[in-house]
Design a protein around this motif. Sequence first.
Motif, short mmCIF file in Angstrom:
data_model
loop_
_atom_site.label_atom_id
_atom_site.label_comp_id
_atom_site.label_asym_id
_atom_site.label_seq_id
_atom_site.Cartn_x
_atom_site.Cartn_y
_atom_site.Cartn_z
N SER A 35 25.62 59.97 37.17
CA SER A 35 26.98 60.46 37.74
C SER A 35 27.09 61.67 37.32
O SER A 35 26.55 62.45 36.34
CB SER A 35 28.09 59.78 36.98
N SER A 36 27.85 62.66 38.32
CA SER A 36 27.78 64.24 38.17
C SER A 36 29.09 64.52 37.41
O SER A 36 30.03 63.90 37.54
CB SER A 36 27.49 64.67 39.61
N SER B 290 22.05 63.80 39.69
CA SER B 290 22.38 63.01 40.62
C SER B 290 21.47 62.48 41.78
O SER B 290 21.40 61.33 42.07
CB SER B 290 23.76 63.54 41.35
N GLN C 29 25.27 59.89 32.52
CA GLN C 29 25.72 61.09 33.11
C GLN C 29 24.84 62.19 33.65
O GLN C 29 23.48 62.04 32.75
CB GLN C 29 26.82 61.73 32.19
#
Length: 118
Positions: free
Chosen positions: A117-118, A86, A11
């Motif tokens: 992942s945003s 990202s 993340q």
Amino acid sequence: QLQASGGGLVQAGGSLRLSCAASGRTFSSNGMGWFRQAPGKEREFVAGISWSAGNTYIADSVKGRFTISRDNAKNTSYLQMNSLKSEDTAVYYCGVGWGTSAGRYDYWGQGTQVTVSS
């Protein structure tokens, strides 16, 4: 031969540490570097380290977030990536050489995918 590892899905804001292990010969007297390539883009320089680890060079886009190191006894280079964004998503490659141009690197690993992942 170079083997890059440590990539994965993380993340935004997370961290990963990439490793580049050399086998078959020692590269302790050579500089090593990390590049990355996102889909549809050219391979871009990320970080480089001299053979003695006395000199490091970090791209402005990752400065303050990424650090490069090496352990010559293990014939391995590392890329510590913190505060991932990202836009850091790419395949990361390690190479043997010096400088910011991919053309100055003689050997390349197979690449490891980093997805943020945003």
